[in-house]
Design an enzyme around this catalytic site. Structure first.
Site, mmCIF file in Angstrom:
data_model
loop_
_atom_site.group_PDB
_atom_site.id
_atom_site.type_symbol
_atom_site.label_atom_id
_atom_site.label_comp_id
_atom_site.label_asym_id
_atom_site.label_seq_id
_atom_site.Cartn_x
_atom_site.Cartn_y
_atom_site.Cartn_z
ATOM 1 N N SER B 11 -2.502 1.916 4.583
ATOM 2 C CA SER B 11 -3.066 2.744 3.519
ATOM 3 C C SER B 11 -3.823 3.906 4.165
ATOM 4 O O SER B 11 -3.239 4.681 4.898
ATOM 5 C CB SER B 11 -3.956 1.883 2.629
ATOM 6 N N HIS B 38 0.683 3.611 1.310
ATOM 7 C CA HIS B 38 0.151 4.264 0.119
ATOM 8 C C HIS B 38 0.232 5.765 0.388
ATOM 9 O O HIS B 38 -0.373 6.273 1.321
ATOM 10 C CB HIS B 38 -1.291 3.849 -0.120
ATOM 11 N N ASP B 129 -4.891 -4.456 -0.531
ATOM 12 C CA ASP B 129 -3.458 -4.668 -0.650
ATOM 13 C C ASP B 129 -2.948 -5.278 0.659
ATOM 14 O O ASP B 129 -3.492 -5.001 1.728
ATOM 15 C CB ASP B 129 -2.767 -3.315 -0.902
#
Lengths: 281, 196
Positions: B11, B38, B129
């Site tokens: 991310s 992401h 996540d």
């Protein structure tokens, strides 16, 4: 069989359960999800199982077969594709640039928006065609497997919180007016204008089992077939091929390619990057 | 017997971290690499930029595209990427933990499809996540690696997975490359990993 997959269930066993569930749904209710891609289907099943407080697909099978209301809920979960108005704005720019000029040569235009779900793409297209001066001579056939989502599509409502996102998408998509001209707000709900619905026909159609029902100049089916396995994708591509006018246009999702299907040779790319193809054979 | 598959999630800072991992991988890596980062919907040139770091070709995944050893396929912006039957499957289902692509979605599909042959790598990031997906890979006997939080641009994501007990090995970025090379050269070190 020894299961060392602590707490997660045996994946092969779950696949067997899914096969049995889908077979049961097909034979009892007539909806055929057997050709869907299991990895994404499975996640939707997991969500339904959580909502129904069930821990295995077999339990879901039992409830679905004995309880029609549960089948309705499952159908909704398996068939709704949440999308946004003017999702992938660049696609609509390409459509304006490459497809609209071709459509100008037709006196009457038939468009099929297959798998329209709640209608966001259908209305985006209606707006685009209106701005290109083509909407008055167009009929858009918007179809979906699920009656309940078609009712929502027909109403043409969206939560007013979405308006600014949609307005931004609209501008990026080359919108030539103001997005706010296309809807009126009442009590937190935005309703799209009557005119955008006048030339749209919403109807139930099942891509998996129904046949061609007309000949179209444009077919849009974006991010619907990603939920299908390869053999089913091939079947649906056959249906689209049969339903397209010679020189008709097929529009797919950003990451879907005709290259990976049996029908590659029957189309030429009109805009490879934006997945617009033209039938040539 | 089919070989391994490497799934990488990242991310905040994940693009740069992945670039360094790719720089340490050889052109003949014996396994496909699938990635969920992401990313902003507008970041359409990410694959091209990442491809410059090492010998492996990087591309956005297309629906139903087949995996091959040495490919590096990214979840496209605003799509979930899943793996099934040696192919990429895309979905536009709702974001999971506010993310689409979701690292958990990718890892969980890889865990189910490849079981002890799955390798999950969680890089830097500011969300949680990836932990659930890594736990699933580990439970199925796969190999799980987290970037050392001390070296991560944002330690939250790898730390969350370590604290969840989902991580077999905590490594610096350069060591991750070496670990992947040796994992992909052997068939099933995951059995030993899962037994730990």
């Amino acid at each position: 069989m020894a299961d060392r997959d602590r707490g997660y269930g045996e994946p092969e066993l779950e696949i067997l359960e899914i096969e049995l569930l889908l077979e049961g749904i097909h034979r009892h209710y007539g909806f055929d999800f057997r050709g869907y891609a299991y990895s994404s289907l499975k996640r939707r099943l997991w969500r339904v199982m959580a909502e129904e407080h069930l821990s295995t697909v077999s339990e879901l099978q039992s409830r679905v077969l004995h309880d029609e209301a549960c089948m309705e809920r499952l159908l909704r979960a398996l068939s709704i594709n949440v999308t946004a108005m003017f999702r992938d704005p660049d696609f609509f720019v390409a459509f304006r640039d490459k497809v609209a000029p071709l459509l100008r040569t037709y006196p009457f235009i038939r468009v099929w928006n297959a798998g329209c779900s709640t209608g966001e793409e259908t209305y985006s297209l209606a707006i685009l065609l209106a701005e290109e001066g083509l909407y008055e001579r167009t009929r858009i056939y918007a179809t979906d497997i699920n009656d309940a989502v078609l009712e929502r599509a027909e109403a043409g409502d969206f939560p007013v919180e979405k308006a600014s996102e949609y307005a931004q998408n609209y501008l990026k998509a080359g919108g030539s007016g103001a997005f706010s001209d296309y809807y009126a707000t009442r009590e937190g709900t935005a309703r799209l204008s009557r005119r955008l619905k006048d030339n749209v026909v919403f109807a139930q159609h099942n891509l998996v089992s129904d046949r061609s029902f007309n000949e179209f100049h444009v077919i849009l089916c974006r991010n619907v077939m990603i939920y299908f396995g390869r053999p089913l994708q091939d079947r649906v591509h056959g249906l689209f091929y049969d339903s397209l006018d010679r020189l008709g246009i097929l529009g797919l999702g950003q990451k879907e390619s005709i290259r990976l299907t049996r029908y590659e040779g029957y189309y030429e790319p009109l805009d490879v990057h934006h997945r617009l193809y033209r039938r040539i054979g | 017997m089919v070989g391994r598959v490497v799934a990488i999630g990242g991310s905040w800072g994940g693009g740069a971290a992945l670039g360094r991992v790719l720089a340490s991988l050889p052109g003949d890596l014996g396994a496909p690499v699938v990635v969920a980062l992401h990313r902003y919907p507008g970041a359409s040139r990410l694959a091209e930029q990442l491809g410059r770091h090492g010998p492996l070709a990087v591309a956005d995944a297309e629906d139903k595209q087949e995996l091959w050893p040495g490919c590096v396929l990214l979840a496209p912006p605003d799509y979930h990427l899943l793996v099934e039957g040696g192919m990429c499957v895309l979905s536009i289902d709702e974001p999971v933990r506010y993310s689409r692509p979701s690292i958990d979605v990718l890892f969980e599909s890889v865990a189910d499809a490849y079981r002890s042959r799955a390798v999950g790598v969680l890089l830097t990031g500011a969300s949680e996540d990836g932990s659930a997906g890594l736990a699933r890979i580990q439970a199925r006997g796969g190999l799980t690696i987290a970037q050392d939080p001390a070296s991560a641009e944002c330690p939250i994501m790898p730390r969350a997975a370590i604290e969840a007990g989902a991580v077999g090995r905590v490594l610096g970025l350069e060591e991750i490359g070496e670990a992947l090379v040796s994992a992909c050269a052997t068939e099933d070190v995951g059995v030993e990993e899962g037994a730990r």
